[in-house]
Design an enzyme around this catalytic site. Sequence first.
Site, mmCIF file in Angstrom:
data_model
loop_
_atom_site.group_PDB
_atom_site.id
_atom_site.type_symbol
_atom_site.label_atom_id
_atom_site.label_comp_id
_atom_site.label_asym_id
_atom_site.label_seq_id
_atom_site.Cartn_x
_atom_site.Cartn_y
_atom_site.Cartn_z
ATOM 1 N N GLY A 1 0.636 -1.434 -0.086
ATOM 2 C CA GLY A 1 -0.096 0.171 0.121
ATOM 3 C C GLY A 1 0.749 1.108 -0.244
ATOM 4 O O GLY A 1 0.727 2.160 0.200
ATOM 5 N N GLY B 1 10.011 8.444 4.061
ATOM 6 C CA GLY B 1 9.854 7.490 5.778
ATOM 7 C C GLY B 1 10.864 7.508 6.531
ATOM 8 O O GLY B 1 11.767 9.064 6.716
ATOM 9 N N ASP C 1 8.869 -7.237 2.874
ATOM 10 C CA ASP C 1 8.026 -5.996 4.667
ATOM 11 C C ASP C 1 10.112 -5.706 4.529
ATOM 12 O O ASP C 1 10.922 -6.323 4.425
ATOM 13 C CB ASP C 1 8.327 -7.133 5.157
ATOM 14 C CG ASP C 1 7.472 -6.738 6.764
ATOM 15 O OD1 ASP C 1 6.963 -5.825 6.305
ATOM 16 O OD2 ASP C 1 7.900 -7.293 7.564
ATOM 17 N N HIS D 1 18.399 -1.195 1.264
ATOM 18 C CA HIS D 1 17.981 -2.845 1.510
ATOM 19 C C HIS D 1 17.457 -3.381 0.487
ATOM 20 O O HIS D 1 17.427 -4.318 0.017
ATOM 21 C CB HIS D 1 17.638 -2.399 2.757
ATOM 22 C CG HIS D 1 16.945 -2.178 3.137
ATOM 23 N ND1 HIS D 1 17.080 -0.171 2.664
ATOM 24 C CD2 HIS D 1 15.565 -1.648 3.395
ATOM 25 C CE1 HIS D 1 16.000 0.564 2.634
ATOM 26 N NE2 HIS D 1 15.341 -0.064 3.214
ATOM 27 N N ARG D 2 16.581 -2.369 -0.141
ATOM 28 C CA ARG D 2 15.359 -3.133 -1.072
ATOM 29 C C ARG D 2 16.247 -3.333 -2.446
ATOM 30 O O ARG D 2 15.875 -4.202 -3.126
ATOM 31 C CB ARG D 2 14.264 -1.709 -1.383
ATOM 32 C CG ARG D 2 13.522 -1.712 -2.124
ATOM 33 C CD ARG D 2 12.464 -1.236 -2.134
ATOM 34 N NE ARG D 2 11.475 -0.998 -0.446
ATOM 35 C CZ ARG D 2 11.701 0.127 0.556
ATOM 36 N NH1 ARG D 2 12.740 0.605 0.427
ATOM 37 N NH2 ARG D 2 11.255 -0.122 1.386
HETATM 38 P P1 ITT Z 1 3.388 -2.003 2.651
HETATM 39 O O1 ITT Z 1 3.529 -2.599 4.316
HETATM 40 O O2 ITT Z 1 1.493 -2.054 3.319
HETATM 41 O O3 ITT Z 1 3.870 -2.736 1.792
HETATM 42 P P2 ITT Z 1 4.970 -0.235 4.796
HETATM 43 O O4 ITT Z 1 4.923 0.933 4.961
HETATM 44 O O5 ITT Z 1 3.817 -0.258 5.841
HETATM 45 O O6 ITT Z 1 3.777 -0.247 3.755
HETATM 46 P P3 ITT Z 1 6.511 -1.739 6.295
HETATM 47 O O7 ITT Z 1 4.790 -2.581 6.944
HETATM 48 O O8 ITT Z 1 7.933 -2.388 5.287
HETATM 49 O O9 ITT Z 1 5.471 -1.311 4.929
HETATM 50 O O10 ITT Z 1 7.465 -0.815 6.773
HETATM 51 C C1 ITT Z 1 7.760 0.044 6.628
HETATM 52 C C2 ITT Z 1 8.542 1.081 7.436
HETATM 53 O O11 ITT Z 1 9.849 1.183 7.499
HETATM 54 C C3 ITT Z 1 7.894 1.867 6.449
HETATM 55 O O12 ITT Z 1 6.754 2.092 6.439
HETATM 56 C C4 ITT Z 1 9.520 2.888 6.735
HETATM 57 O O13 ITT Z 1 8.622 4.137 7.632
HETATM 58 C C5 ITT Z 1 10.774 2.475 7.350
HETATM 59 N N1 ITT Z 1 11.371 1.774 6.244
HETATM 60 C C6 ITT Z 1 11.050 1.236 4.861
HETATM 61 N N2 ITT Z 1 12.028 1.348 3.746
HETATM 62 C C7 ITT Z 1 12.537 2.460 3.726
HETATM 63 C C8 ITT Z 1 13.619 3.039 3.055
HETATM 64 O O14 ITT Z 1 13.757 2.524 2.111
HETATM 65 N N3 ITT Z 1 13.781 4.722 3.530
HETATM 66 C C9 ITT Z 1 12.779 4.738 4.667
HETATM 67 N N4 ITT Z 1 12.104 3.845 5.494
HETATM 68 C C10 ITT Z 1 12.243 3.058 5.234
#
Ligand code: ITT
Length: 189
Positions: A8, A146, A66, A173-174
């Site tokens: 999302g 984020g 995730d 990481h991604r």
């Molecule tokens: P989905 O679950 O729908 O994919 P989400 O944002 O809720 O979206 P996550 O549960 O995986 O995703 O939570 C990951 C959180 O970690 C995200 O909301 C950010 O706050 C942080 N995060 C992950 N990757 C990041 C990045 O590349 N840069 C900064 N913050 C990141």
Amino acid sequence: MKIVFATGNLNKLKEINEISDGSGIEFILPEGDFNPEENGKTFEENSYIKAKAANKISRKMSLADDSGLCIEALKGAPGLYSARYAGTQQQKIDKILKELEHSTNRKAKFVCVMTLLDENGEVIHVSKGECHGEIALKQSGINGFGYDPIFIVENTGKTMAEMPEYEKNKISHRGKALSDMLSYICSRL
Ligand code: ITT
């Protein structure tokens, strides 16, 4: 080839389509509102839960990401709870800066676990990427999303939010998890 990306979070979708640009693979969103309950105990479990939920809706090959920020001095928090650590993103950032106010250990890492399911909902491949660094004393930069403004990437002296997208995607990481995933997809499918 189109693969459903179980998220999302439009920032994630944008990043993975940039990273996979030119690979012949396009990631598309699942139909409707996508917000399954992420009640797993690990990044692996939550990534599976999301991929499975998208596959149930679409019956197509589905990939989930995730991810989260793990801070050593906070015993790995916010970790799995990165998306729900406080109200707004600014509040999440402020909370971490406050919690680390008196900490000399500012080591942290971003973690990303991706799970790919086939049309039948069976796991095809799981990949993981990490990016190491430290939490800045104050936020800086406007790119990314984020926690990017407070995460200084090891050996760069820059926060992720100070990097252009292509630079973040090369070391993130991604970026690492997806690169492994794309190699697998391109060699096996
Ligand atoms: P989905 O679950 O729908 O994919 P989400 O944002 O809720 O979206 P996550 O549960 O995986 O995703 O939570 C990951 C959180 O970690 C995200 O909301 C950010 O706050 C942080 N995060 C992950 N990757 C990041 C990045 O590349 N840069 C900064 N913050 C990141």
